[in-house]
Every structure is written in C-alpha cells, then in structure tokens.
Design an enzyme around this catalytic site. Sequence first.
Site, PDB file in Angstrom:
ATOM      1  CG  ASP A 208      -1.729   1.202   1.422  1.00  0.00           C
ATOM      2  OD1 ASP A 208      -2.774   1.313   0.765  1.00  0.00           O
ATOM      3  OD2 ASP A 208      -1.323   2.075   2.215  1.00  0.00           O
TER       4      ASP A 208
ATOM      5  CE  LYS B 161      -1.895   4.918   0.891  1.00  0.00           C
ATOM      6  NZ  LYS B 161      -1.986   4.777   2.348  1.00  0.00           N
TER       7      LYS B 161
END
Length: 351
Positions: free
Chosen positions: A210, A214
Amino acid sequence: MPREQQAHEGAAPVRVALLGAGTVGAAVAQRLMDRADLFAQRVGAPLELTGIAVRDLGRPRDLSGILPGLLTDDPESLVDQVDVVVEVMGGIQPARGLIERALRGGADVVTANKQLLAQHGSELEALAAGAGRRVEFEAAVVAAVPVMRTVRDALAGDEIRSISGIINGSTNYILDMVARQGMPFQEAVRQAGDLGYLEADPTEDLEGLDAAAKIVLLARAAWGVDVGLDDVQREGISGLTDADFESARGTGQVIKLIASAWRSGPASGSASDSAAGPVSGPRIEVAVRPTLVAADHPFGQTREGTNMVIIEAESAGSLRLSGAGAGGDETASAVLGDLINVARSRVAARD
Ligand SMILES: NC(=O)c1ccc[n+]([C@@H]2O[C@H](COP(=O)([O-])OP(=O)(O)OC[C@H]3O[C@@H](n4cnc5c(N)ncnc54)[C@H](OP(=O)(O)O)[C@@H]3O)[C@@H](O)[C@H]2O)c1
C-alpha cells in the site's frame, strides 16, 4: 426583500456517477446530498448524482436521505451518461475498464484507487490527455491530506529533492502500540486486524504494498518520471521481532515504516541522463522499509493511524503535512475536492 439570484441558479447540472457505496462512496454520496447548495455555489452549477453503482443490490446499507432508486448494478450504462465519474469501488477490474470507458466517452474521472493508478496510471493519464479529459486522484495518497496537490501544483515552480513519510496508518498503529504501550508485536498485528484497520488482504499493509503504491504516485508527480511498483526497494514489517523493538528502545529510537523517494542523480536535461536506469529524466530512488528514527523526531511522534509526509524542496525548504490517511469522511473530503475542481472547469468551459 427579494433574495439575490445565485450564479448557479438555472445553470445546467454537472452530472456525476458514483462507482461504489462502501466506506468512501457512502460518505461521498451523503455529502453530495447534505452540501448540495454549497457545492452548487462553488461549482457554479448543481452537481447531480445520477446513480451509484454497487456489486450487490441486496446488501443492507445505511444511505439515509439517498434515493434507493439511484443504486444500480449496471455501472457501464451509468458512466455513459455523465460528465464526471467518481470511482471508489477499488480493485483493478472492472474499475480500469470503466474509467477507460468514461474517458473515451468524454467524462472526467476522480478516483481514490491507488493500486490501479500505481499499476496503470500512466496509460490512464495518456488516455485522458488524448481525450482532453482529466483523471484526478488526491484521495489515493494519504486521503484527506493534500499531499498530491502540494507536490504537483503548489511546488510546480520548485525542485523537489525528496519526499518521505509515514503513509500507511495501519502499520503505524501497530508499530506505535509496540513502541509506546509495550504490546508484543504479534498481538498488535492481531489487534489492528480485529479493529478493521488492516486491508482485507493484510499483506497489502504489512508487506508495504500500500505504501509502495502511494510513494510511486508521489514520485511520478514530483519528477515526471515513469517509476513503477517494481522500482520500489520494498521491505514490510512482518519480519520484525520483539527483539528489534527492544534494541530500538534502548537507544531512544522507534521503528517506523518509512516510504521515501529521492533524487539521487542529476536533474532532468543533464548530459548524464542516459545512465539514469529504468526511468527517464532525473535518477529517482524509491523505497519502503522499516527505519529507526529518533523518538522525538516528527516521524517518531506520529501516533496511531496518523500519517505524516515531509517534503524537501530547493526553494521552499522543508514542508510537513500530517493528518488522517484513511477513513470514509476523510477520504471523501479529498474526493469531493477533486470533484468540485473538475466540475468547475467543465462549467467554465461551457462559455
Ligand atoms: N477506506 C479508506 O479509508 C480509503 C482511503 C483511501 C483510499 N481508499 C480507496 O478507495 C476505494 C474504495 O475503498 P472503500 O474502503 O470505500 O471500499 P469498500 O468499502 O470495499 O467499498 C467498495 C464499494 O464498491 C462496490 N463494488 C466493488 N466491486 C464492484 C463491482 N465489480 N461492481 C460494482 N460495484 C462494486 C462495492 O459494492 P457492494 O457494497 O455491493 O459490495 C462497495 O460499495 C479503494 O480504491 C481504496 O483503496 C480507501
């Protein structure tokens, strides 16, 4: 006394399709209802929610004030009839196909889908540019905290040297419980799962996937380079042991999962660009790894699920942004900001 006519009264609405009514989608739908007048003033025309696509029409849901007739399990026909598509369903497909369909059909797109963007964002942005449309995704990176906009727009006249941050709230919650409460590591992981802080597939958080998605989006925005997930030097937190935390404690440090991107080679346009490896433009390194930081450093002080990003730029110096990196309302705030911006541009282009 007769009230003054508002600029948006009589203006044709901007039609909006919402794909997804989960944690984020339900909050977006609710605010579109609650703040309809405010948004109409800000856009210069009403935002008309024409439909909300879900997977399971039979699922009980709390969408108070929202017409049940807006729900549909036919997202294709929804995206064909609107000006802006808001994609908050997540996953790669059918989200990718629906976004492509929307762009080809002349709609702009707002999405919070970091994994889709990290894997296929370059193609989607090329498609949007070719169609004269936009794909906006502030919510995909640290939810409510306007870090994408800072990197891409506010610092467009500067040279960013590095971006580093705590950009995954679930792992920060776990690491904070161990560091401050002395909770055993495995128990903290279990508690984060029980509280619903971890993704359905916990490896997304625990293995740094995750955070990697980003930081890839931030690096692309900062330097215009084509970095991908495979370029990220990635290590998650699942291999940490209680002994690692103990030895950190003994030196006044704490372990944090830090995502970072930095310029390690000459700036774009220099003669040595050809040695820059897999990316064009400046040489950029991207990493996600557990890192020892001083307990009194701003990262060391970042508690529970809070996120923090530090940007170093040539002229601006050091900038710090922090806040909620997840949550329905918080993520909806960023989605709605993008939606209003895109809708304003469409209204301005009408004249
Ligand atoms: N939650 C956060 O704090 C947060 C923060 C930043 C970014 N995001 C991103 O925002 C997106 C949405 O997250 P979320 O937490 O709101 O997810 P969620 O709670 O799982 O909701 C997903 C929604 O999409 C619908 N959906 C899924 N697949 C579909 C399909 N094939 N066709 C039609 N509808 C479909 C689901 O329908 P049903 O309701 O019928 O199942 C549900 O309403 C993701 O990309 C996520 O990474 C989330």
